[in-house]
Write a protein that holds these residues in place. Structure first.
Motif, PDB file in Angstrom:
ATOM      1  N   ASN A   1      20.365   4.509   1.642  1.00 27.27           N
ATOM      2  CA  ASN A   1      21.369   4.263   2.680  1.00 27.27           C
ATOM      3  C   ASN A   1      21.161   5.115   3.919  1.00 27.27           C
ATOM      4  N   LYS A   2      19.903   5.299   4.287  1.00 30.25           N
ATOM      5  CA  LYS A   2      19.572   5.905   5.569  1.00 30.25           C
ATOM      6  C   LYS A   2      18.166   5.494   5.956  1.00 30.25           C
ATOM      7  N   PHE A   3      17.801   5.781   7.209  1.00 33.46           N
ATOM      8  CA  PHE A   3      16.495   5.393   7.722  1.00 33.46           C
ATOM      9  C   PHE A   3      15.618   6.628   7.867  1.00 33.46           C
ATOM     10  N   SER A   4      14.315   6.399   8.018  1.00 36.06           N
ATOM     11  CA  SER A   4      13.366   7.487   7.768  1.00 36.06           C
ATOM     12  C   SER A   4      12.556   7.929   8.970  1.00 36.06           C
ATOM     13  N   ASN A   5      13.048   7.707  10.204  1.00 33.88           N
ATOM     14  CA  ASN A   5      12.166   8.079  11.305  1.00 33.88           C
ATOM     15  C   ASN A   5      12.307   9.528  11.736  1.00 33.88           C
ATOM     16  N   THR A   6      12.997  10.334  10.942  1.00 33.54           N
ATOM     17  CA  THR A   6      12.983  11.785  11.138  1.00 33.54           C
ATOM     18  C   THR A   6      12.697  12.449   9.797  1.00 33.54           C
ATOM     19  N   VAL A   7      12.216  13.683   9.868  1.00 35.53           N
ATOM     20  CA  VAL A   7      11.952  14.441   8.651  1.00 35.53           C
ATOM     21  C   VAL A   7      12.512  15.842   8.834  1.00 35.53           C
ATOM     22  N   GLU A   8      13.324  16.247   7.897  1.00 29.19           N
ATOM     23  CA  GLU A   8      13.872  17.604   7.913  1.00 29.19           C
ATOM     24  C   GLU A   8      12.772  18.592   7.539  1.00 29.19           C
ATOM     25  N   ILE A   9      12.648  19.662   8.317  1.00 32.23           N
ATOM     26  CA  ILE A   9      11.635  20.669   8.026  1.00 32.23           C
ATOM     27  C   ILE A   9      12.281  21.745   7.162  1.00 32.23           C
ATOM     28  N   GLY A  10      11.961  21.729   5.873  1.00 32.53           N
ATOM     29  CA  GLY A  10      12.603  22.662   4.955  1.00 32.53           C
ATOM     30  C   GLY A  10      11.741  22.938   3.745  1.00 32.53           C
ATOM     31  N   TYR A  11      12.362  23.509   2.740  1.00 34.90           N
ATOM     32  CA  TYR A  11      11.632  23.930   1.545  1.00 34.90           C
ATOM     33  C   TYR A  11      11.394  22.771   0.576  1.00 34.90           C
ATOM     34  N   ALA A  12      12.259  21.769   0.599  1.00 37.70           N
ATOM     35  CA  ALA A  12      12.097  20.624  -0.301  1.00 37.70           C
ATOM     36  C   ALA A  12      11.450  19.427   0.395  1.00 37.70           C
ATOM     37  N   THR A  13      11.066  19.597   1.639  1.00 41.46           N
ATOM     38  CA  THR A  13      10.497  18.501   2.418  1.00 41.46           C
ATOM     39  C   THR A  13       9.193  17.996   1.815  1.00 41.46           C
ATOM     40  N   VAL A  14       9.050  16.674   1.787  1.00 43.35           N
ATOM     41  CA  VAL A  14       7.771  16.058   1.431  1.00 43.35           C
ATOM     42  C   VAL A  14       7.455  15.012   2.497  1.00 43.35           C
ATOM     43  N   HIS A  15       6.329  15.191   3.159  1.00 41.16           N
ATOM     44  CA  HIS A  15       5.856  14.232   4.152  1.00 41.16           C
ATOM     45  C   HIS A  15       4.414  13.896   3.790  1.00 41.16           C
ATOM     46  N   GLY A  16       4.280  12.924   2.906  1.00 43.86           N
ATOM     47  CA  GLY A  16       2.977  12.515   2.414  1.00 43.86           C
ATOM     48  C   GLY A  16       3.158  11.291   1.533  1.00 43.86           C
ATOM     49  N   GLY A  17       2.091  10.802   0.992  1.00 45.79           N
ATOM     50  CA  GLY A  17       2.209   9.636   0.126  1.00 45.79           C
ATOM     51  C   GLY A  17       0.852   9.157  -0.333  1.00 45.79           C
ATOM     52  N   PRO A  18       0.841   8.194  -1.272  1.00 46.03           N
ATOM     53  CA  PRO A  18      -0.423   7.643  -1.753  1.00 46.03           C
ATOM     54  C   PRO A  18      -1.204   6.978  -0.615  1.00 46.03           C
ATOM     55  N   TYR A  19      -2.513   6.879  -0.801  1.00 43.44           N
ATOM     56  CA  TYR A  19      -3.382   6.238   0.194  1.00 43.44           C
ATOM     57  C   TYR A  19      -2.860   4.833   0.507  1.00 43.44           C
ATOM     58  N   PRO A  20      -2.866   4.431   1.803  1.00 41.86           N
ATOM     59  CA  PRO A  20      -3.437   5.097   2.971  1.00 41.86           C
ATOM     60  C   PRO A  20      -2.435   5.925   3.787  1.00 41.86           C
ATOM     61  N   ALA A  21      -1.255   6.205   3.214  1.00 41.94           N
ATOM     62  CA  ALA A  21      -0.337   7.079   3.947  1.00 41.94           C
ATOM     63  C   ALA A  21      -1.004   8.423   4.203  1.00 41.94           C
ATOM     64  N   THR A  22      -1.668   8.949   3.188  1.00 41.75           N
ATOM     65  CA  THR A  22      -2.449  10.175   3.338  1.00 41.75           C
ATOM     66  C   THR A  22      -3.708  10.057   2.496  1.00 41.75           C
TER      67      THR A  22
ATOM     68  N   ARG B   1       0.834  -1.189   0.000  1.00 39.76           N
ATOM     69  CA  ARG B   1       0.000   0.000   0.000  1.00 39.76           C
ATOM     70  C   ARG B   1       0.877   1.250   0.000  1.00 39.76           C
ATOM     71  N   GLY B   2       0.236   2.419  -0.135  1.00 37.19           N
ATOM     72  CA  GLY B   2       0.977   3.670  -0.153  1.00 37.19           C
ATOM     73  C   GLY B   2       1.716   3.917   1.153  1.00 37.19           C
ATOM     74  N   GLN B   3       2.890   4.529   1.057  1.00 39.33           N
ATOM     75  CA  GLN B   3       3.766   4.736   2.207  1.00 39.33           C
ATOM     76  C   GLN B   3       4.243   6.189   2.271  1.00 39.33           C
ATOM     77  N   LEU B   4       4.592   6.635   3.473  1.00 38.95           N
ATOM     78  CA  LEU B   4       5.231   7.937   3.620  1.00 38.95           C
ATOM     79  C   LEU B   4       6.658   7.908   3.085  1.00 38.95           C
ATOM     80  N   THR B   5       7.374   6.820   3.351  1.00 39.20           N
ATOM     81  CA  THR B   5       8.756   6.695   2.880  1.00 39.20           C
ATOM     82  C   THR B   5       9.049   5.261   2.473  1.00 39.20           C
ATOM     83  N   MET B   6      10.063   5.110   1.606  1.00 40.96           N
ATOM     84  CA  MET B   6      10.652   3.818   1.277  1.00 40.96           C
ATOM     85  C   MET B   6      12.154   4.035   1.146  1.00 40.96           C
ATOM     86  N   ALA B   7      12.933   3.097   1.674  1.00 41.00           N
ATOM     87  CA  ALA B   7      14.385   3.278   1.719  1.00 41.00           C
ATOM     88  C   ALA B   7      15.103   2.118   1.036  1.00 41.00           C
TER      89      ALA B   7
END
Length: 526
Positions: free
Chosen positions: A452-473, A418-424
């Motif tokens: 080559n990194k993990f996703s349990n943090t999100v940088e708050i910036g201009y290029a940030t994307v925190h969303g994804g296909p359903y059911p992520a959002t 299903r849709g995810q916020l991140t994939m690594a």
């Protein structure tokens, strides 16, 4: 500033009369004083009506005024200091370091949106010049900008009492867009919400804004939230929480006489794909970092890596063993609430009962109330393909290791998710060909791909994307974190052949706001 149990409706602090509720200390298993008064439907109506009354004046505030308000709110939040930290720790069981970090990031996010407002790029000011001599049809003068939707309802999240709650990204981006906000406090951190709400309420008054720019309501059950979504003054909703809760609001917003968008961030497993080259050379290191990130915050983060996928072969048993060895030393810790604790144990039981599921390791046994015990399950990809629920989210310190037979099965499994916020991707240079096959599939499943990194943090910036296909959002076109989160609360409007005297400042020829604009297809420097 003292916690009183009151909500904020405009400039008034009031004790709700629809009943009482107390916050809960998950470490001690006890209620926390004082009692909080629950809002009545009249309170909801008053807050929403004030927000609508505030809208016209607030949406026309200058960039300097709106930016100064966001900065003042951020400074007021930071000034709460130990009073906020102590209350948030008692209501969540999180560490004071975690709460301090959230508070600093929340203030920084508000100040970033102050810069976003002042830069003005969010307006998307665009001008197509007229050409009366064009034949066979003269070309009209067209000018476009984006304007705010109107009052926004925000639902505080349970797992981030500061960063995704009263002053979080939904509130900050809506206020930056020019939308008044009515927040429903989350029942898991009522005192924390009151303190933060009063900090924003004070900023509204200190900046001489209409009192309806911000209100905070206390609710219990569904009545207050449903009334908020139903209220005709509300033009959009921001939500972070479960899939069932988010989709209930989406359906409710769509069923209104005048439908409104509900921007819901809901569920994600955030898979990690260990490709063969990385599996051969870095399995123990990847396993150690996976467990560290999976159990951070007792696994109660929207970006928690909850799935690790690899092809059976050289390094797989080493990966499996390292995951088990690292996890076995992880101490059980208190979860945020009884509801989250119970849901986590149900989700773990589901994974434990798969036909080929094996519990390869557990952390130390719980010693206190509401402590979540860490666990990793292993399951074959073929069973996940047959029973997709085994790839579902476990909101807490648990994850699943999926064993694939081949590259083709890895691709098939990825396509089934299903849709995810991140994939690594964890990879070496020898994995580039497989990565090229995977990336188009990942792009169809997520809005954020890591290497080559993990996703349990999100940088708050201009290029940030925190969303994804359903059911992520509920809407993958937008992000709930970062500068472009403001786009959720804007709509485009075009002005055709208006006389200069009627044009909004952003579209006037002399550019009084000094904006970067697009004129006749070319970027126009301010």
């Amino acid at each position: 500033m003292k916690v009183t149990g009151e909500m904020s409706i405009g400039r008034v602090s009031r004790f709700g009369t629809a009943g009482n509720i107390k916050a809960f200390d998950p470490r001690l298993g006890t209620e926390i004083e004082p009692s909080f008064g629950i809002a009545t439907l009249n309170d909801v109506d008053e807050a929403c009506t004030l927000a609508l009354q505030a809208f016209e004046s607030y949406r026309h505030t200058s960039p300097e005024t709106r930016g100064a308000f966001l900065i003042r709110a951020a400074d007021n939040l930071l000034a709460l200091g130990d009073r906020l930290y102590e209350r948030a720790v008692s209501e969540t069981g999180l560490t004071v370091e975690r709460i301090k970090g959230e508070t600093a990031r929340t203030a920084a996010q508000m100040k970033m949106f102050a810069d976003v407002v002042r830069h003005g790029r969010w307006r998307h000011a665009t001008i197509d010049s007229s050409d009366p001599a064009r034949r066979p049809v003269p070309k009209a003068d067209l000018r476009m900008q984006k304007i705010p939707l109107g009052p926004v309802a925000v639902f505080g999240a349970s797992n981030f009492p500061i960063l995704y709650s009263v002053a979080g990204g939904d509130t900050a981006s809506a206020l930056a867009a020019g939308c008044p906000v009515v927040v429903k406090a989350h029942g898991s951190h009522l005192g924390t919400s009151e303190l933060v709400g009063k900090a924003i309420q004070a900023a509204v008054e200190e900046c001489n804004l209409h009192e309806g720019v911000f209100s905070l309501l206390i609710g219990h059950g569904n009545a207050v939230g449903e009334a908020l979504v139903d209220h005709p003054a509300i033009r959009a909703v921001g939500f972070t929480g479960s899939e069932s809760g988010g989709m209930a609001l989406v359906r409710r917003g769509a069923a209104r006489p005048v439908p409104i968008p509900v921007f819901a961030e809901m569920t994600s497993v955030n898979p990690n794909f260990v490709l063969p080259g990385a599996l051969r050379t870095r399995a123990p290191d990847i396993a150690a970092h996976f467990v560290e990130r999976m159990t951070a915050g007792v696994g109660q983060m929207c970006l928690k890596p909850g799935m690790i996928v690899a092809i059976d072969g050289v390094g797989f048993e080493q990966l499996r063993g390292a995951l088990a060895g690292t996890l076995s030393a992880v101490r059980a810790e208190t979860m945020l609430s009884r509801g989250i604790y119970d849901n986590f144990n149900r989700e773990a039981k589901r994974s434990r009962e798969g036909k080929t599921s094996v519990s390869i390791a557990k952390g130390t046994a719980p010693k206190g109330r509401l402590e979540g015990q860490s666990e990793i399950f292993e399951v074959d990809a073929a069973e996940v393909l047959a029973a997709p629920e085994l790839a579902g989210e476990m909101f807490g310190p648990a994850a699943v290791l999926i064993r694939c037979e081949s590259e083709d099965q890895l691709i098939e499994l990825t396509a089934s998710l299903r849709g995810q916020l991140t994939m690594a991707l964890h990879m070496e240079s020898t994995d580039l060909d497989l990565a090229r096959r995977l990336i188009p599939v990942l792009e169809s499943k997520t809005n954020r791909i890591l290497a080559n990194k993990f996703s349990n943090t999100v940088e708050i910036g201009y290029a940030t994307v925190h969303g994804g296909p359903y059911p992520a959002t509920s809407d993958s076109r937008f992000t709930s974190v970062g500068a472009t989160a403001i786009e959720r609360f804007l709509r485009p409007i075009c002005y055709e052949n208006l006389p200069p005297e009627l044009l909004p400042p952003a579209l006037q020829d002399n550019n009084p706001l000094s904006l970067w604009r697009v004129r006749d297809g070319e970027l126009e420097r301010r």
